[in-house]
Design a protein around this motif. Structure first.
Motif: not given
Length: 217
Positions: A1-9
């Protein structure tokens, strides 16, 4: 599952990353205190706050005079919730760590002005730990007006979870030094009445039921 944005990855410890929404919300439900990071005119500040949530919003509240909350309105904020589950002891202190469940929520905060949402948000914050809104004196209109509520969207968020043993060097595992972890068990104690409580007033059932329960689920 991928995060909603790169800044919370997660960039480090990616094996401990959690992006599943239901798992993240479960940590928010189990936690007690949110640390809210805001950039003010005097510089960044992080303050601990009580919180509550719906499926879409995380709510925090404070006095209408709260400078950090006022600075947060229409600005990017970062909210973190952390639950400490134990101390991890490595064979070397270099590998000491903590077992934990943590959530990071990022987004643009908005001030809650709608009266119904405002009141509902205050109830959610009040009842986050235990439902007391219905058993106490209802807040007055003046008390509600003196309280500011800020909402952060539950969209950009991620969790990081660590559990279990230390991750030691292979050559240390067969060595003479102890390794393991020490779980933390925080529980609620029995309710203590206020010194000026009138005689004959019983502890509300929801409060009494806390005794012996874990503080964080």
């Amino acid at each position: 599952m991928e995060p909603a944005s790169d800044r919370v990855r997660l960039r480090r410890g990616t094996n401990r990353a959690v992006y599943d929404r239901s798992a993240i919300l479960a940590i928010l439900d189990a936690g007690l205190i949110a640390h809210v990071g805001v950039v003010t005119r005097d510089g960044p500040i992080v303050l601990p706050m009580a919180y509550g949530r719906t499926d879409e919003w995380l709510y925090v509240h404070g006095s209408v005079a709260n400078a950090a909350l006022r600075a947060a309105v229409d600005q990017e904020v970062c909210v973190t919730v952390t639950i400490l589950d134990g101390f991890v002891v490595g064979r070397s202190p270099f590998h000491n760590s903590m077992n934990y469940r943590g959530v990071v929520v990022r987004g643009t905060a908005r001030r809650v002005d709608d009266r119904d949402e405002h009141t509902r948000a205050l109830q959610l914050v009040s009842d986050h730990v235990v439902a007391t809104w219905e058993t106490g004196r209802p807040p007055t209109d003046a008390e509600i007006r003196r309280t500011m509520v800020v909402a952060v969207p539950l969209v950009e968020m991620s969790a990081k979870i660590r559990s279990g043993d230390p991750v030691d060097e292979l050559e240390d595992v067969a060595g003479p030094h102890w390794g393991g972890h020490v779980p933390v068990r925080s529980v609620w104690a029995g309710a203590l009445p206020a010194g000026d409580l009138a005689a004959g007033i019983a502890v509300p059932p929801a409060i009494a039921a806390l005794a012996g329960r874990p503080v964080a689920g």
